[in-house]
Scaffold this motif. Structure first.
Motif, PDB file in Angstrom:
ATOM      1  N   ALA A 162       0.845  -1.187   0.000  1.00 39.97           N
ATOM      2  CA  ALA A 162       0.000   0.000   0.000  1.00 39.97           C
ATOM      3  C   ALA A 162       0.883   1.241   0.000  1.00 39.97           C
ATOM      4  O   ALA A 162       2.018   1.217   0.470  1.00 39.97           O
ATOM      5  N   GLN A 195      -8.567   4.191  11.939  1.00 41.62           N
ATOM      6  CA  GLN A 195      -8.310   3.830  10.544  1.00 41.62           C
ATOM      7  C   GLN A 195      -9.614   3.386   9.908  1.00 41.62           C
ATOM      8  O   GLN A 195     -10.245   2.448  10.379  1.00 41.62           O
ATOM      9  N   ARG A 224       0.727   5.248   1.260  1.00 41.46           N
ATOM     10  CA  ARG A 224      -0.008   6.119   2.181  1.00 41.46           C
ATOM     11  C   ARG A 224       0.513   7.549   2.034  1.00 41.46           C
ATOM     12  O   ARG A 224       1.708   7.789   2.103  1.00 41.46           O
ATOM     13  N   GLU A 282       4.059   0.546   2.508  1.00 42.67           N
ATOM     14  CA  GLU A 282       3.998  -0.474   3.542  1.00 42.67           C
ATOM     15  C   GLU A 282       3.603  -1.812   2.939  1.00 42.67           C
ATOM     16  O   GLU A 282       2.933  -1.860   1.906  1.00 42.67           O
ATOM     17  N   LYS A 309      -4.740   5.962   2.445  1.00 44.15           N
ATOM     18  CA  LYS A 309      -4.045   4.792   1.906  1.00 44.15           C
ATOM     19  C   LYS A 309      -4.625   4.407   0.554  1.00 44.15           C
ATOM     20  O   LYS A 309      -5.843   4.281   0.408  1.00 44.15           O
TER      21      LYS A 309
END
Length: 147
Positions: free
Chosen positions: A26, A120, A28, A50, A146
């Motif tokens: 991902a 999140q 972000r 990540e 994200k």
């Protein structure tokens, strides 16, 4: 030469299995507003990558640009990030550490270590970060998205 081509092909195929797919890795993007205690306010924009480590844990790195308002100095934050996404509760916890490069304040190299927590959603996140940026503590608000 004939032997080299199959070997290169096999290495390329093996390398493809080591690269995370889009569903695993991902990117972000983050915005931050900090109070660097006894120093100044600081604002930053970061880009992070990540990849899953184990279970809810991800590991990655973030880097970006920052503006320190007292003196209009600039910097480059660089951190290694370990993040736990507690999916059922929508809460995340993260730890980060790395060098931050601050230009115009004497010591260019600054040590940074922090702990963050927040909420999140599927893509958006908001949270607090508390830590240390040499030579003083720092506390800030983080907003991220994200991809």
């Amino acid at each position: 030469m004939k032997l080299l081509r199959p070997c290169l092909g096999a290495l390329l195929a093996a390398g493809l299995f080591l690269v995370p797919t889009n569903s695993e890795a991902a990117v972000r993007v983050g915005l931050g507003a900090d109070y660097w205690i006894d120093e100044s306010a600081a604002f930053n924009v970061t880009l992070g990558v990540e990849t899953p480590l184990a279970g809810p844990l991800t590991i990655g790195a973030r880097f970006g640009a920052m503006l320190i308002t007292e003196g209009n100095d600039i910097g480059v934050p660089v951190d290694l990030v370990l993040r736990a996404n507690l999916a059922k509760s929508g809460v995340y916890l993260e730890g980060m550490a790395g060098p931050w490069f601050v230009f115009g304040r004497g010591d260019t190299f600054r040590a940074h270590a922090a702990f963050g927590f927040g909420l999140q959603g599927k893509a958006a996140s908001i949270g607090l970060e508390v830590g240390y940026l040499s030579p003083n503590p720092v506390i800030g608000l983080r907003v991220g998205y994200k991809f």
